[in-house]
Write a protein that holds these residues in place. Structure first.
Motif, PDB file in Angstrom:
ATOM      1  N   PRO A  99      92.586-120.035  25.918  1.00  0.00           N
ATOM      2  CA  PRO A  99      93.012-119.387  24.679  1.00  0.00           C
ATOM      3  C   PRO A  99      93.040-117.716  25.259  1.00  0.00           C
ATOM      4  O   PRO A  99      91.805-117.540  25.922  1.00  0.00           O
ATOM      5  N   SER A 155     100.652-122.432  29.041  1.00  0.00           N
ATOM      6  CA  SER A 155     101.085-123.467  27.991  1.00  0.00           C
ATOM      7  C   SER A 155     102.461-123.659  28.020  1.00  0.00           C
ATOM      8  O   SER A 155     102.841-124.221  26.840  1.00  0.00           O
ATOM      9  N   GLU A 163     104.712-121.770  26.714  1.00  0.00           N
ATOM     10  CA  GLU A 163     105.074-121.237  25.466  1.00  0.00           C
ATOM     11  C   GLU A 163     106.395-120.478  25.756  1.00  0.00           C
ATOM     12  O   GLU A 163     106.782-120.123  27.083  1.00  0.00           O
ATOM     13  N   ASN A 203     104.859-134.072  13.551  1.00  0.00           N
ATOM     14  CA  ASN A 203     104.058-132.627  13.669  1.00  0.00           C
ATOM     15  C   ASN A 203     103.821-132.409  15.203  1.00  0.00           C
ATOM     16  O   ASN A 203     102.757-132.567  15.784  1.00  0.00           O
ATOM     17  N   SER A 222     108.796-126.715  20.268  1.00  0.00           N
ATOM     18  CA  SER A 222     107.677-125.913  20.940  1.00  0.00           C
ATOM     19  C   SER A 222     108.007-124.918  22.015  1.00  0.00           C
ATOM     20  O   SER A 222     107.542-123.800  22.370  1.00  0.00           O
ATOM     21  N   ALA A 247     105.743-123.376  18.951  1.00  0.00           N
ATOM     22  CA  ALA A 247     104.669-124.074  19.211  1.00  0.00           C
ATOM     23  C   ALA A 247     103.580-124.333  18.321  1.00  0.00           C
ATOM     24  O   ALA A 247     102.986-125.241  18.061  1.00  0.00           O
ATOM     25  N   GLY A 248     103.241-123.170  17.675  1.00  0.00           N
ATOM     26  CA  GLY A 248     102.444-123.147  16.452  1.00  0.00           C
ATOM     27  C   GLY A 248     102.701-123.591  15.316  1.00  0.00           C
ATOM     28  O   GLY A 248     101.665-124.099  14.389  1.00  0.00           O
ATOM     29  N   LEU A 249     103.947-123.679  15.103  1.00  0.00           N
ATOM     30  CA  LEU A 249     104.499-124.628  14.034  1.00  0.00           C
ATOM     31  C   LEU A 249     104.432-125.956  13.838  1.00  0.00           C
ATOM     32  O   LEU A 249     104.436-126.752  12.777  1.00  0.00           O
ATOM     33  N   ARG A 250     104.485-126.723  15.224  1.00  0.00           N
ATOM     34  CA  ARG A 250     104.187-127.799  15.084  1.00  0.00           C
ATOM     35  C   ARG A 250     105.381-128.907  14.512  1.00  0.00           C
ATOM     36  O   ARG A 250     105.537-129.131  13.453  1.00  0.00           O
TER      37      ARG A 250
END
Ligand SMILES: Cc1ncc(COP(=O)(O)O)c(C=O)c1O
Length: 379
Positions: free
Chosen positions: A18, A36, A38, A88, A227, A233-236
């Protein structure tokens, strides 16, 4: 407490490091993460607006039937809702497919260098993961997969193919994949999963998602994620397209509220926003071309990629380059967990981020005196 051994010894999936952690560890104020895969553009403005419009409803449970999301998905994927469900993230769907189709000591088959989540889900469910050797170009070798299948066919319940694959960026053509499917055409004992997390990044205009042939096979499942191309990606949110019985089994095993209401609303907005998909493709493809040019100029061998990332070779242990890059505020992704200690994966970022990553790579190569090997090398 007695934790079963198969859980204690699970090979943890190691996500990208991160940004905040890297800032703290190295005392940096600016860090970029190309680790990642993203979407560097973030979610589209229309997705953000749809989320804002629904924030006050967050005291309510999400719609367990995913009705509106499925209505939009029917148009987007050109399939009926009976053939579609959501999870998810596709990670969740992968895990549930293993739980649905495999019993203890069964086998899932995939390839060397395939996306690691298949193995992690298998192990977590006391299922073996068998990996067929890849081709010398690190592609899925379909003949090797078939030969592995023939040797263990009583036990193999799922074959996972990531197309394009992460971390290699390699892709099988629609023609190759369809011949593979034909080999298993009337086989009711094995499920073929085509994980198309990066399908929108494939540049070949003749390349098609296997969702176009979904109904011709009774053992094919196609996974699509929100994602990557949609920047969520953060919302899944991940989608599964498959035969009615598989979708029905999945809907029984998934939790009713597995997809949050924010993810459902955002997913609908994302599927409507065709321009954002095109914009992301443009940014990704020009980033990949930039990486090709710069890596080749530095004499760094790489694998041509059909994803939003590139895998390149390192002349010393990749962890050394990775650590030096961290000190300069650039997070890349080591892939030694794939048996590749001399490779790094770099995601496409914004133009400025791609430039910074290459400049830092040049600095690190210079510092470590690795710059002698000039020339164009493509694996
Ligand atoms: C090939 C592949 N499949 C699936 C996933 C998981 O995606 P999601 O965010 O939908 O769980 C990834 C994520 O990196 C991936 O690379």
């Amino acid at each position: 407490m007695k934790i079963p051994n198969y859980i204690k010894h699970l090979n943890l999936y190691k996500p990208g490091k991160p940004i905040e952690e890297t800032k703290r560890e190295f005392g940096l104020t600016e860090v970029i993460k190309l680790a990642s895969n993203e979407n560097p553009l973030g979610p589209s403005p229309s997705v953000l607006k749809s989320i804002e419009d629904h924030l006050t409803e967050q005291h309510l449970y999400p719609d367990p039937s995913q009705f509106e999301l499925l209505t939009m998905a029917e148009t987007f994927f050109s399939h009926n809702r009976q053939n579609i469900s959501f999870g998810n993230g596709t990670d969740e769907i992968i895990d549930f497919l293993v739980r649905i189709f495999c019993e203890k000591n069964d086998i899932v088959l995939t390839s060397e260098f395939a996306f690691q989540a298949y193995e992690v889900s298998a192990m977590a469910n006391q299922v073996r993961c068998l990996k067929a050797p890849a081709t010398p170009g690190m592609k899925f070798d379909l003949e090797a997969l078939i030969s592995c299948y023939e040797q263990h066919k009583e036990k193999i319940k799922i074959i996972f193919i990531a197309n394009p694959n992460n971390p290699t960026g390699t892709v099988l053509s629609s023609f190759e994949f369809i011949s593979f499917l034909d080999y298993f055409k009337h086989n009711e004992d094995v499920l073929i999963v085509s994980d198309e997390a990066y399908v929108e990044f494939v540049r070949d205009p003749n390349y098609k998602s296997l969702s176009s042939v979904l109904l011709s096979y009774n053992n094919l499942v196609v996974l699509r994620t929100f994602s990557k191309i949609f920047g969520m990606a953060g919302l899944r949110l991940g989608a599964m397209l498959g035969p009615v019985e598989v979708v029905d089994a999945y809907n029984r095993i998934r939790k009713p509220f597995n997809v949050s209401s924010v993810a459902q609303i955002a997913g609908i907005a994302a599927m409507r926003d065709k321009d954002f998909v095109k914009q992301t493709q443009r940014v990704t493809w020009s980033g990949i071309d930039f990486f090709y040019k710069e890596l080749a100029a530095m004499g760094i061998p790489f694998i041509p990629s059909e994803g939003n990332f590139i895998l390149f070779e390192t002349p010393v242990l990749a962890r050394i380059i990775f650590s030096e890059m961290l000190k300069l505020g650039v997070i890349l992704r080591p892939v030694d967990n794939y048996g590749l200690p001399y490779h790094l994966r770099m995601s496409v970022g914004l133009e400025s981020e791609n430039r910074k990553a290459i400049q830092c790579l040049q600095k690190v190569f210079k510092k470590l005196d690795l710059t002698k090997n000039q020339g164009v090398v493509i694996l």
